[in-house]
Design a protein around this motif. Structure first.
Motif, mmCIF file in Angstrom:
data_model
loop_
_atom_site.group_PDB
_atom_site.id
_atom_site.type_symbol
_atom_site.label_atom_id
_atom_site.label_comp_id
_atom_site.label_asym_id
_atom_site.label_seq_id
_atom_site.Cartn_x
_atom_site.Cartn_y
_atom_site.Cartn_z
ATOM 1 N N UNK A 33 73.372 19.786 66.752
ATOM 2 C CA UNK A 33 72.815 18.682 66.000
ATOM 3 C C UNK A 33 71.427 18.315 66.497
ATOM 4 N N UNK A 34 70.660 17.599 65.662
ATOM 5 C CA UNK A 34 69.301 17.234 66.059
ATOM 6 C C UNK A 34 68.831 16.002 65.299
ATOM 7 N N UNK A 35 67.691 15.502 65.732
ATOM 8 C CA UNK A 35 67.055 14.344 65.090
ATOM 9 C C UNK A 35 65.628 14.717 64.725
ATOM 10 N N UNK A 36 65.218 14.335 63.505
ATOM 11 C CA UNK A 36 63.867 14.618 63.005
ATOM 12 C C UNK A 36 63.138 13.307 62.740
ATOM 13 N N UNK A 37 61.857 13.238 63.124
ATOM 14 C CA UNK A 37 61.047 12.044 62.915
ATOM 15 C C UNK A 37 59.724 12.409 62.259
ATOM 16 N N UNK A 38 59.234 11.490 61.409
ATOM 17 C CA UNK A 38 57.938 11.681 60.748
ATOM 18 C C UNK A 38 57.268 10.326 60.604
ATOM 19 N N UNK A 39 55.985 10.281 60.879
ATOM 20 C CA UNK A 39 55.184 9.087 60.584
ATOM 21 C C UNK A 39 53.794 9.515 60.139
ATOM 22 N N UNK A 40 53.337 8.905 59.050
ATOM 23 C CA UNK A 40 52.011 9.187 58.505
ATOM 24 C C UNK A 40 51.330 7.851 58.264
ATOM 25 N N UNK A 41 50.114 7.713 58.758
ATOM 26 C CA UNK A 41 49.384 6.453 58.636
ATOM 27 C C UNK A 41 48.006 6.684 58.048
ATOM 28 N N UNK A 42 47.646 5.828 57.095
ATOM 29 C CA UNK A 42 46.292 5.806 56.545
ATOM 30 C C UNK A 42 45.507 4.782 57.344
ATOM 31 N N UNK A 43 44.402 5.214 57.945
ATOM 32 C CA UNK A 43 43.676 4.388 58.899
ATOM 33 C C UNK A 43 42.262 4.075 58.414
ATOM 34 N N UNK A 44 41.771 2.910 58.807
ATOM 35 C CA UNK A 44 40.393 2.518 58.514
ATOM 36 C C UNK A 44 39.443 3.217 59.484
ATOM 37 N N UNK A 45 38.152 2.944 59.343
ATOM 38 C CA UNK A 45 37.158 3.554 60.228
ATOM 39 C C UNK A 45 37.410 3.198 61.684
ATOM 40 N N UNK A 46 37.929 1.985 61.947
ATOM 41 C CA UNK A 46 38.237 1.580 63.321
ATOM 42 C C UNK A 46 39.734 1.685 63.629
ATOM 43 N N UNK A 47 40.434 2.544 62.868
ATOM 44 C CA UNK A 47 41.815 2.956 63.142
ATOM 45 C C UNK A 47 42.856 1.845 62.952
#
Length: 254
Positions: free
Chosen positions: A169-183
């Motif tokens: 068995x396993x665990x999967x993670x994902x995160x995607x972020x849209x960032x401004x010029x100063x993150x």
């Protein structure tokens, strides 16, 4: 004496549509008022879409700005570099490397399956400790100017593929972020971690998300994925990931 400026408009459109978009916008548009007018015509950019294979007749009534549509189609590609481990870990930042650390294996791998995409031959695999890796995409470096992102706000499509071994068995993670010029985070996609039980079918599964109507000011995209196994076995029994992608394209309606 007859000059190119004496040509009928449709002939001038036909001729100028043969030129690269960069030359049209940076050179031809500056020649004279007539050429500026022709370069700005929707018909010219529709013709270029036809020539470059971006045109679908069913889209006619949905597209108000063929130049924007052309530029987005022309730029569209996978912004994730080295998505299938062909260049080892090049372009990736290793954020967590616990257990026996990240590893690269050939498909299908022990107790695994082949990908639906036959062009994918390798994958990244995690261990009994949490393993995370990421890429930070700066949109201007990829040709997506601030005005385009702020005024058009094209769709940003994120996809990733993950799988487990049959015997662990396993665990999967994902995160995607849209960032401004100063993150500063302007929008994000971070689903709950996926738990795959031991003795699963070990099939590859795709996860996807489309960002729409996000705030103005997006200048970077942060992509991070990974996970670990749930049996805590030494070695590389954790989640497998490959063929990640981020693409930016036109909305169905423009």
């Amino acid at each position: 004496m007859t000059t190119i400026g004496d040509l009928p408009e449709d002939v001038l459109v036909q001729l100028l549509s043969l030129l690269p978009a960069r030359d049209l916008l940076r050179s031809c548009r500056l020649v004279c008022a007539q050429w500026r007018y022709v370069v700005d015509l929707n018909t010219l950019w529709k013709r270029k879409c036809q020539r470059d294979g971006f045109y679908q007749q069913s889209l006619d009534r949905n597209i108000s700005d063929w130049r924007v549509f052309y530029m987005l189609c022309h730029l569209k590609r996978n912004l994730i570099k080295n998505p299938c481990a062909e260049e080892k870990f090049q372009h990736w930042t290793i954020d967590r490397n616990d257990g026996n650390q990240w590893q690269i294996e050939d498909l299908p791998g022990d107790h695994g399956n082949l990908m639906p995409d036959p062009t994918v031959h390798k994958y990244f695999v995690t261990s009994f400790g949490l393993c995370l890796k990421s890429q930070l995409i700066t949109l201007k470096n990829e040709g997506y100017q601030d005005q385009l992102m702020d005024e058009i706000r094209p769709e940003i499509v994120v996809k990733d593929w993950y799988a487990a071994r049959f015997d662990c068995g396993c665990q999967y993670e994902l995160r995607v972020r849209l960032l401004s010029a100063d993150y500063i985070v302007l929008d994000e996609f971070e689903p709950e971690p996926v738990i795959i039980e031991q003795w699963s079918d070990a099939k590859w599964r795709e996860i996807s998300h489309t960002f729409r109507n996000y705030p103005a000011g997006v200048r970077h995209i942060f992509f991070q994925h990974g996970g670990q196994d749930t049996q805590f076995w030494a070695g590389w029994y954790g989640v497998r990931v490959t063929n990640s992608s981020i693409t930016i394209g036109p909305h169905t309606l423009l």
